[in-house]
Design a protein around this motif. Structure first.
Motif: not given
Length: 293
Positions: A102-111, A144-151
């Motif tokens: 994951k590119n923190m500076l340029r990539e957009r994220t889901l949440i 969704t947030i809990e799934y991302i944290k879990f997985q």
């Protein structure tokens, strides 16, 4: 790995499935902060060796699981090497982002995108949507947030990582971890995928060329310092010679990771092609000047 990064693998009893198998988890600790993610591998508790962090025995299952765990360790080590080489401050968030690609500076994220969608739904309550609809979307976001944290062991994920495997994994998570019935699961999945066109359009605007920039630069140095990190495929090595464009790969050991070599080949072929085109253009320009002298 250095003292800055601690990796611990264990069979998590609290997440045992219905037949009593324990999932193998990876715990990453950096500067006192830690996170965990599932390897998606399950094991009989008695067969797990906590000291070696491996499955006991020499059966086919043991060899397969241990090789997979070793590949995770190699990738974690490679992630740390890359961050240290780049001079990046080693934090848990940055480490996990790098590990997940994951590119923190340029990539957009889901949440943030999901939350923005929900905020718009809330603003339209009584106009186009009801309070119940907004509440369902908020619940879907929470799951969704809990799934991302879990997985994935992180608080968010790049939208470029949202694919069929993500959605099917989310479906399985809702049915098993959240005990949702079929109808409820389908509703949550529909809520999640309703705006997938927006998500995928955003991800398509981001270039993938820079993802392998570090590896490409390393490849061009003709060095062998990091070969063990870049070229290890389970128990089998193969090497990428600098003087060839075509690579002979034993298909019995080919993994999805081989795509990185295809990218390098494509970059090399593109470089040679552009260089040749430039030479032809220069030759034509010079010929034109001579003819008109």
């Amino acid at each position: 790995m250095s003292n800055q990064v601690t990796v611990y693998m264990y069979a998590r009893a609290a997440k045992a499935n219905k037949v009593g198998l324990h999932p193998i988890y990876v715990r990453i600790t950096i500067q006192g902060k830690r996170t965990e993610f599932s390897t998606k591998k399950f094991i009989t508790p008695a067969k797990w060796d906590p000291k070696t962090m491996k499955m006991k025995g020499t059966t086919e299952e043991a060899r397969s699981i241990n090789s997979y765990l070793e590949s995770i360790k190699n990738k974690l080590t490679q992630t740390q090497i890359v961050l240290e080489y780049q001079g990046t401050e080693l934090t848990l968030e940055k480490f996990m982002c790098a590990y997940l690609g994951k590119n923190m500076l340029r990539e957009r994220t889901l949440i943030p995108i999901f939350q923005d969608h929900n905020n718009k739904i809330k603003a339209l309550i009584g106009i186009d949507y009801s309070e119940g609809t907004h509440e369902r979307y908020e619940t879907s976001l929470k799951h969704t947030i809990e799934y991302i944290k879990f997985q994935y062991g992180t608080n968010d994920i790049s939208i470029s990582k949202i694919d069929h495997a993500f959605v099917t994994g989310y479906d399985f998570y809702l049915r098993t971890e959240k005990s949702c019935n079929n109808n409820t699961t389908v509703k949550y999945i529909k809520n999640f995928t309703k705006n997938k066109k927006i998500l995928f359009k955003s991800s398509l605007t981001k270039s993938k060329i820079s993802d392998n920039h570090f590896f490409y630069n390393y490849y061009k140095t003709n060095s062998c310092k990091l070969d063990q990190q870049f070229f290890m495929r389970l128990q089998h090595d193969f090497f990428l010679p600098n003087d060839k464009i075509i690579i002979d790969i034993d298909k019995r050991y080919t993994t999805p990771s081989v795509y990185i070599f295809a990218n390098v080949e494509a970059l090399e072929m593109t470089r040679h092609y552009l260089k040749k085109k430039d030479q032809i253009a220069s030759f034509k320009a010079n010929s034109y000047k001579i003819q008109n002298f």
